[in-house]
Design an enzyme around this catalytic site. Structure first.
Site, short mmCIF file in Angstrom:
data_model
loop_
_atom_site.label_atom_id
_atom_site.label_comp_id
_atom_site.label_asym_id
_atom_site.label_seq_id
_atom_site.Cartn_x
_atom_site.Cartn_y
_atom_site.Cartn_z
N GLU A 131 0.39 3.93 3.47
CA GLU A 131 0.11 4.98 4.46
C GLU A 131 0.70 4.56 5.80
O GLU A 131 0.59 3.39 6.20
CB GLU A 131 -1.40 5.19 4.65
CG GLU A 131 -2.13 5.76 3.45
CD GLU A 131 -3.62 5.99 3.75
OE1 GLU A 131 -4.00 5.98 4.95
OE2 GLU A 131 -4.39 6.14 2.78
N GLU A 172 -8.29 1.08 0.89
CA GLU A 172 -8.96 0.57 2.09
C GLU A 172 -10.34 -0.04 1.85
O GLU A 172 -11.35 0.44 2.41
CB GLU A 172 -9.03 1.66 3.17
CG GLU A 172 -7.63 2.08 3.63
CD GLU A 172 -7.63 3.05 4.81
OE1 GLU A 172 -8.71 3.61 5.13
OE2 GLU A 172 -6.57 3.23 5.41
#
Length: 314
Positions: A245, A129
């Protein structure tokens, strides 16, 4: 194809990446046994290397922490599982990329060297991220440098890369894909955020979303549209796709969580994507650590090959 080997995965989140302000997962051999027995293919190991390395050159990683990661990697590989090791929660790199780039590259130099002789079932994921000052343009440049460091010692290891803006699917078009035959692209999927993160204490205002459900036709079509765009990008890039995810926080009602999880999983598989559920045993957990048992609606949502939403009430 490595992407097919990754198949169905789960994250051991809040273990090697723990921030210390929430529930933590103690990596245990029996947890790896549970994954293998249930039928998962892959373990994603988020690792907060930056909290266990020197702040100054040569930025050495703590040997004791390295051994903890070694144990997780070995436990997964020893059970025939694939394993993804990443750099997780390196927030300082996102805040001050110019300052922290040498340290980031030094971390990867150490990680890549240590695991260079490991099985090809071990994959590297460069950064979880990227965000903040690590904008798309800046991240594309950093990514290329980090990949070059990995390739010095691991010329053929599978490396997973994802876009800026916290691996948002919408940011994939801005990802500059290096010319490399051993890459998989990743993104994270938590849409709609007001459903998947309702009641999450780290999200400002998330308590206002409590009670939101999921599962009507419009909800399903939104997921279809989102993942179809991702798949189209992957085809254009000729790049395999891995949803690194996806998950819904425990404050959502279980029926909606199970329907959403099952639908995202099935749609990803229909489109040829591998995936890793977030996560094993803490606040999104598919496994109940106290009962030492799977939360059956989530286990079925992830692993049942029949109609993924059959029997789950709307």
């Amino acid at each position: 194809m490595v992407n097919a080997w990754l198949g169905r995965g789960i994250n051991f989140g809040n273990a090697l990446d723990a921030l210390g302000d929430g529930p933590e997962l103690a990596l245990d051999e029996r947890h790896f046994d549970e994954l293998a027995k249930a039928g998962f293919d892959t373990v994603r190991l988020p690792v907060r290397w930056s909290a266990h390395a020197e702040a100054l050159p040569p930025y050495s990683i703590d040997p004791a922490f390295f051994q903890r990661v070694d144990a997780g990697v070995g436990a997964a590989l020893g059970r025939g599982l694939q394993v993804v090791v990443n750099v997780h929660h390196y927030h300082e790199l996102c805040t001050a990329p110019d300052e922290h780039l040498p340290r980031f590259l030094a971390l990867w130099r150490q990680i890549a060297s240590r695991y260079a002789d490991h099985s090809g079932r071990l994959c590297f994921e460069l950064l979880n991220e990227p965000r903040g000052h690590l904008t798309a343009d800046r991240w594309n440049a950093v990514l290329a440098e980090a990949l070059a460091v990995v390739r010095d010692t691991n010329p053929e290891r599978t490396v997973i890369i994802g876009p800026a803006e916290m691996n948002s699917p919408d940011a994939l078009p801005a990802l500059a894909v290096p010319d490399d035959d051993h890459l998989i692209a990743t993104m994270h999927y938590y849409a709609p955020f007001e459903f998947t993160h309702q009641g999450a204490g780290w999200v400002p205002g998330a308590e206002r979303w409590l009670g939101r459900t999921w599962g009507d036709t419009a909800d399903e079509n939104a997921v279809r549209d989102d993942l179809a765009k991702v798949a189209a990008w992957g085809r254009k890039q000729r790049l395999p796709l891995f949803i690194g995810e996806f998950g819904a926080f425990s404050e959502a009602d279980m029926s909606s969580r199970a329907r959403w999880t099952a639908f995202v999983r099935a749609e990803a598989e229909r489109l040829g994507m591998s995936w890793a559920y977030w996560e094993f045993g803490t606040d999104f957990g598919a496994f109940d650590l106290e009962l030492a048992a799977w939360r059956e609606p989530l286990r079925q949502a992830l692993l049942d090959d029949r109609d993924p939403t059959a029997g789950i009430p709307r």
